[in-house]
Design a protein around this motif. Sequence first.
Motif, PDB file in Angstrom:
ATOM      1  N   ASN A 389       0.808  -1.228   0.000  1.00 42.33           N
ATOM      2  CA  ASN A 389       0.000   0.000   0.000  1.00 42.33           C
ATOM      3  C   ASN A 389       0.843   1.280   0.000  1.00 42.33           C
ATOM      4  O   ASN A 389       0.406   2.321   0.484  1.00 42.33           O
ATOM      5  CB  ASN A 389      -0.959   0.032   1.200  1.00 42.33           C
ATOM      6  N   SER A 390       2.054   1.212  -0.555  1.00 44.37           N
ATOM      7  CA  SER A 390       2.887   2.409  -0.653  1.00 44.37           C
ATOM      8  C   SER A 390       2.317   3.333  -1.719  1.00 44.37           C
ATOM      9  O   SER A 390       1.862   2.900  -2.775  1.00 44.37           O
ATOM     10  CB  SER A 390       4.328   2.034  -1.017  1.00 44.37           C
ATOM     11  N   ARG A 391       2.362   4.635  -1.447  1.00 45.57           N
ATOM     12  CA  ARG A 391       1.828   5.633  -2.374  1.00 45.57           C
ATOM     13  C   ARG A 391       2.275   7.020  -1.957  1.00 45.57           C
ATOM     14  O   ARG A 391       2.659   7.248  -0.809  1.00 45.57           O
ATOM     15  CB  ARG A 391       0.304   5.572  -2.400  1.00 45.57           C
ATOM     16  N   GLY A 392       2.216   7.951  -2.904  1.00 48.10           N
ATOM     17  CA  GLY A 392       2.513   9.340  -2.611  1.00 48.10           C
ATOM     18  C   GLY A 392       1.302  10.066  -2.064  1.00 48.10           C
ATOM     19  O   GLY A 392       0.165   9.568  -2.125  1.00 48.10           O
ATOM     20  N   ALA A 393       1.533  11.267  -1.562  1.00 48.32           N
ATOM     21  CA  ALA A 393       0.468  12.028  -0.912  1.00 48.32           C
ATOM     22  C   ALA A 393      -0.674  12.345  -1.858  1.00 48.32           C
ATOM     23  O   ALA A 393      -1.829  12.460  -1.440  1.00 48.32           O
ATOM     24  CB  ALA A 393       1.036  13.314  -0.326  1.00 48.32           C
ATOM     25  N   PHE A 394      -0.402  12.496  -3.164  1.00 46.54           N
ATOM     26  CA  PHE A 394      -1.445  12.836  -4.121  1.00 46.54           C
ATOM     27  C   PHE A 394      -2.447  11.707  -4.336  1.00 46.54           C
ATOM     28  O   PHE A 394      -3.491  11.912  -4.947  1.00 46.54           O
ATOM     29  CB  PHE A 394      -0.837  13.219  -5.471  1.00 46.54           C
ATOM     30  N   TYR A 395      -2.127  10.512  -3.839  1.00 45.55           N
ATOM     31  CA  TYR A 395      -3.001   9.366  -4.053  1.00 45.55           C
ATOM     32  C   TYR A 395      -3.727   8.952  -2.775  1.00 45.55           C
ATOM     33  O   TYR A 395      -4.266   7.853  -2.691  1.00 45.55           O
ATOM     34  CB  TYR A 395      -2.193   8.189  -4.617  1.00 45.55           C
ATOM     35  N   GLY A 396      -3.765   9.861  -1.794  1.00 42.04           N
ATOM     36  CA  GLY A 396      -4.538   9.623  -0.591  1.00 42.04           C
ATOM     37  C   GLY A 396      -3.954   8.536   0.291  1.00 42.04           C
ATOM     38  O   GLY A 396      -2.771   8.206   0.217  1.00 42.04           O
ATOM     39  N   GLY A 397      -4.805   7.958   1.126  1.00 39.86           N
ATOM     40  CA  GLY A 397      -4.374   6.889   2.013  1.00 39.86           C
ATOM     41  C   GLY A 397      -3.278   7.356   2.953  1.00 39.86           C
ATOM     42  O   GLY A 397      -3.389   8.398   3.601  1.00 39.86           O
ATOM     43  N   ASN A 398      -2.201   6.572   3.013  1.00 35.87           N
ATOM     44  CA  ASN A 398      -1.072   6.911   3.880  1.00 35.87           C
ATOM     45  C   ASN A 398      -0.010   7.733   3.162  1.00 35.87           C
ATOM     46  O   ASN A 398       1.125   7.819   3.615  1.00 35.87           O
ATOM     47  CB  ASN A 398      -0.440   5.628   4.427  1.00 35.87           C
TER      48      ASN A 398
END
Length: 492
Positions: A389-398
């Motif tokens: 579930n890694s992601r950048g800030a622009f993609y919500g979540g964590n």
Amino acid sequence: MSLAADYNMSVGYAPNGIVVPPWLNKGDNAWQMIAATLVGLQSMPGLVILYGSIVKKKWAVNSAFMALYAFAAVWLCWVTWGYNMSFGHQLVPFWGKARPALGQQFLLMQAVLPESTHFFKDGSQETAWINPNYPMASMVYFQCVFAAITLILLAGSLLGRMNIRAWMIFVPLWLTFSYTIGAFSLWGGGFLFQWGVMDYSGGYVIHLSSGIAGFTAAYWVGPRSTKDRERFPPNNVLLMLTGAGILWMGWAGFNGGDPYSANVDASIAVLNTNICAATSLLVWTCLDVIFFKKPSVIGAVQGMITGLVCITPGAGLVQGWAAIVMGILSGSIPWFTMMVVHKRSRLLMHVDDTLGVFHTHAVAGFLGGATTGLFAEPTLCSLFVPVTNSRGAFYGGNGGMQFLKQVAGALFIIGWNVIVTSIICLVVRLIVPLRMPEEELAIGDDAVHGEEAYALWGDGEKYDSSKHGWYSDNETNLQARNKAPSGVTQNV
């Protein structure tokens, strides 16, 4: 030809054997060695040519030699102790145990990829361990050229005045006590990696560390001579572009090799690398035209470098549109810090960073790591990052937390390099002076090496051909004739 000879020739193609074990993927192995060679070419000859051309004529040989020496010295240190300090068994959460990487038992085994397995806080495994389909020898080779280019980039801050003997001592010390720390922490399964900080291909390990360490070392070494600081024109702009071109094209191996496989993410990384570099170069050039009324070739090269540096932390983690945005930022923000902030800051003006490595690598590297925390796309992250579930800030979540992790990881790299580089410089200073004596600063290459880059008649008189073993029979005969007694004619 005998049957035995036929058999010996075919051993290398046997599907299951010592030369071609069942786990070996020839395509992945070939790509990994090609990628490593491309990165090696960035240093030798790429940065050797770039450094030798972008400086004043009297420092061309010394600048090229600093890069050449670092490239060679890192190799021996790396296989003797550096690789396992960066990628071996953990000694402490930020450092591996020192041991050689020289024996065939180690080098022929299937490669180990420490940054492929991730653990939860309770110690349970989140992602399974991955072994690339090639031998450890390929991994040691690939990682060595990254270590070498980091030292060479650092040298860009010190050109034109660092005592070459001090540099010879500095290289192995900095590799041991600085580079290996960042590499293990982020790539070797260390604490920053386990925390989830992303550094796809060295935006922090290589560029941020070299930029900060170069700036710190420049402070301790001291400035160039006053004349050199006032006027330091490149001695060969066209040759400088040749070095820059090798650097740009070699970046395909720099970012394309870090998925550790010839997979789809490697293709994304190479494409994004060129998109960002081209965008950054164009933005930097446009800013030069707008504010200085002329496009600068050196400025274009600087913009190219900042784009390559900026995309490195997220090359295989961001989409093409994000690579363009990162290129716009890397072509403008480092331009602003170099052209505006630098001239208004007492600290930046006081420290003589010869090639502006602080701006092109530290600022651009931090910018790339931070924007990766914004733009890292979840699907692309799943192809490379073992943290689910890694992601950048622009993609919500964590994603918001990911951005904060990126900033915190950068602060660790910055703090460690300031402290350790300062200590190393102070230790080296106890052995030899960090800065050249004034008479060498005034003369340059001829005084330091007895050689000059472009030896016109009468130049380079301090070069002793007999001592260095580079002379022809004609030179020997000429010396004999000059030493002959008056009135005696020699057959020469």
